[in-house]
Each structure stands twice: as structure tokens, then as C-alpha cells.
Design an enzyme around this catalytic site. Structure first.
Site, PDB file in Angstrom:
ATOM      1  N   HIS A 173       0.830  -1.208   0.000  1.00  0.00           N
ATOM      2  CA  HIS A 173       0.000   0.000   0.000  1.00  0.00           C
ATOM      3  C   HIS A 173       0.869   1.265   0.000  1.00  0.00           C
ATOM      4  O   HIS A 173       2.015   1.221   0.469  1.00  0.00           O
ATOM      5  CB  HIS A 173      -0.855   0.043   1.281  1.00  0.00           C
ATOM      6  CG  HIS A 173      -1.939  -0.980   1.350  1.00  0.00           C
ATOM      7  ND1 HIS A 173      -2.174  -1.745   2.478  1.00  0.00           N
ATOM      8  CD2 HIS A 173      -2.883  -1.357   0.440  1.00  0.00           C
ATOM      9  CE1 HIS A 173      -3.216  -2.549   2.254  1.00  0.00           C
ATOM     10  NE2 HIS A 173      -3.649  -2.332   1.035  1.00  0.00           N
ATOM     11  N   CYS A 183      -2.793   0.429   9.850  1.00  0.00           N
ATOM     12  CA  CYS A 183      -3.766  -0.581   9.376  1.00  0.00           C
ATOM     13  C   CYS A 183      -4.746  -0.999  10.463  1.00  0.00           C
ATOM     14  O   CYS A 183      -5.842  -1.478  10.145  1.00  0.00           O
ATOM     15  CB  CYS A 183      -3.053  -1.846   8.906  1.00  0.00           C
ATOM     16  SG  CYS A 183      -1.723  -1.585   7.755  1.00  0.00           S
TER      17      CYS A 183
HETATM   18  N1  GLY Z   1      -2.555  -8.875   5.334  1.00  0.00           N
HETATM   19  C1  GLY Z   1      -3.002  -7.588   4.971  1.00  0.00           C
HETATM   20  C2  GLY Z   1      -3.375  -7.508   3.555  1.00  0.00           C
HETATM   21  O1  GLY Z   1      -2.833  -8.242   2.747  1.00  0.00           O
HETATM   22  O2  GLY Z   1      -4.216  -6.750   3.159  1.00  0.00           O
END
Ligand code: GLY
Length: 258
Positions: free
Chosen positions: A166, A253
Site C-alpha cells: 500500500h 492498518c
Molecule cells: N494482510 C493484509 C493484507 O494483505 O491486506
């Protein structure tokens, strides 16, 4: 004069017993210690509470191994909750519980196919949303965000990212015009007007920091980056994140703060 907006809530979701089955590119995902992850999550929650946030704590769902990563499921902008459409099928149903909760607080809008978007790709700085175009977030997902937010006075800027999950895996905002980032994952010229902390190669995981009420929470074990942040006069809190790192997860996150 701009008014300081104080975040008061954080939505977190407990770590499921199935956490070891999470999506992960980390080499040692088999070694995830779920009990340790649960403990680290508890300390994370305690820290947010101690900084004055009211926690909205959702139950884990064992059928959704990544469900503790609430950030990916929603964008909250002013009075609007934009429910995302995560770019990997195993995570799509995570949005259901978040939508149910947030519809008590906010108007709701949704990203839908062919658009996909993970909240971890969205870096909001004042009235601009930098959106990582990644393996999870596509141009159509970004376009749908723009169609909802541009009429509300927001700017949307795409950031092509590579070799990372991300945008916020490698870049977060510390406030007051200061960005922290790892080089080599996107064209950093997009942030040319900002002051920057560049994390050293061996400490890249520390590019994901979480700012809560002017404290900078960083993952434990990154002394060079810690010193660089402290040199800017920012108080730092360290949290152990080893098990979430193995799950390709990081500090931002694990919560949605609003
Ligand atoms: N484990 C977090 C993701 O892959 O979105």
C-alpha cells in the site's frame, strides 16, 4: 485560521484465531504467533485509549483472517463514511461490520466493482487525498472516490506505487508539513512541497507511523528513524509490531480514527 479537528474515536477489531491464514507476502508468515499478536493488539488499543481516543471495538470474525486491519475497509471524510471495496476477494466481507457500525455515525457511500480500493492506499493531508494505485487499488476505485469528494472540496492525486502493498506501507504524514517515507516505491516528487524524513533502507518498515494527538507511534526496533523523528521535536511512542509485520500490516492498518 483553520480550526484544529480533534479525533475522538478509533474503530479497532480484535485479532481472529485464524490470523495465521491472513494474506501475506512476508517470507515467514507461517511463523505468526497469534497469541502474541493478540497481546500486541491489546497494547495498541491501550495506547490509543491512553492518548484520549474512545475505542469502538468490534469482535473478530474467524472467517476473515485479516479483519483486524480495519483501515482498509473505510475512508472517513467529514460526515461521510466511504465503504471501500478491498482489492483482494478474501477481505471484501470485512466491510460489512464496519458499515453497520459507521452507519450509526455517518452518511454512507460505497466503492463498487469494477472499482477496488484499500484504505491503506489513501493518504489524506488536509484537503488532498493521495491515492496509491497498487495491486489493491485501481484507477476506477480512485475515480469513484473523486466523484464523491471533489464536489465537497477535496483534491485527489494518484500515486503509482511499486514493490509494496500500500502507499501507506511506505509513506505517512506526521503533521505540520512533515512526511516520512521510504524511497524507491513511488515518485517522491509528488511531495515536493513537503519537509521529509527519509527512513534508512534497513528501517523501511518504520515509514508507517501513526499520529494521535501530536504523539507519533512507531514500531519498536528502529532507532535511527526514532531519532530522526525526535529531532523534529515530536514525542515518540514505540509499540511492538512483529506479528502484524509478518502479516503485511502496520500501525495505521489497525484502526480507523475519526
Ligand atoms: N494482510 C493484509 C493484507 O494483505 O491486506
Amino acid at each position: 485560521m483553520t480550526k484544529d479537528i480533534i479525533d475522538t474515536f478509533a474503530i479497532v477489531r480484535d485479532v481472529p484465531e485464524s490470523f495465521r491464514q491472513c494474506v501475506s507476502t512476508y517470507n515467514t508468515s507461517d511463523d505468526i504467533d497469534t497469541d502474541r499478536a493478540i497481546l500486541q493488539h491489546q497494547l495498541y488499543c491501550n495506547t490509543l485509549s491512553s492518548l484520549g481516543l474512545n475505542l469502538i471495538r468490534l469482535d473478530a470474525d474467524d472467517s476473515l483472517p485479516d479483519c483486524c486491519f480495519t483501515e482498509d475497509t473505510v475512508l472517513i471524510i467529514d460526515d461521510l463514511a466511504i465503504i471501500t471495496n478491498p482489492g483482494i476477494q478474501s477481505r471484501v466481507a470485512e466491510t460489512v461490520a464496519l458499515e453497520k457500525t459507521l452507519s450509526l455515525f455517518k452518511d454512507v457511500s460505497r466503492i463498487s466493482l469494477p472499482g477496488t480500493l484499500d484504505g491503506g492506499d489513501v493518504l489524506k493531508i488536509e484537503k488532498t487525498l493521495y491515492i496509491g494505485i497498487s495491486s489493491r487499488t485501481n484507477a476506477e476505485g480512485m475515480r469513484q472516490v473523486a466523484s464523491v469528494l471533489e464536489p465537497r472540496g477535496y483534491w485527489i492525486k494518484p500515486v503509482e506505487i511499486r514493490n509494496t502493498l500500500h502507499l501507506k506501507s511506505v509513506c505517512t504524514y506526521l503533521g505540520n508539513g512533515l512526511i516520512i517515507l521510504a524511497e524507491g516505491y513511488f515518485d517522491v516528487n509528488i511531495f515536493s512541497g513537503f519537509e521529509k524524513i527519509i527512513v534508512p533502507k534497513e528501517e523501511e518498515y518504520c515509514a508507517n507511523c501513526l499520529v494521535v494527538h501530536k504523539r507519533v507511534i512507531i514500531p519498536k526496533g528502529f532507532p535511527i528513524t526514532k531519532a530522526l523523528i525526535e529531532e523534529k521535536g515530536l514525542p515518540v511512542i514505540e509499540l511492538e509490531m512483529s506479528e502484524f509485520r509478518k502479516a503485511d500490516g502496520a500501525l495505521t492498518c489497525l484502526s480507523v480514527i475519526f
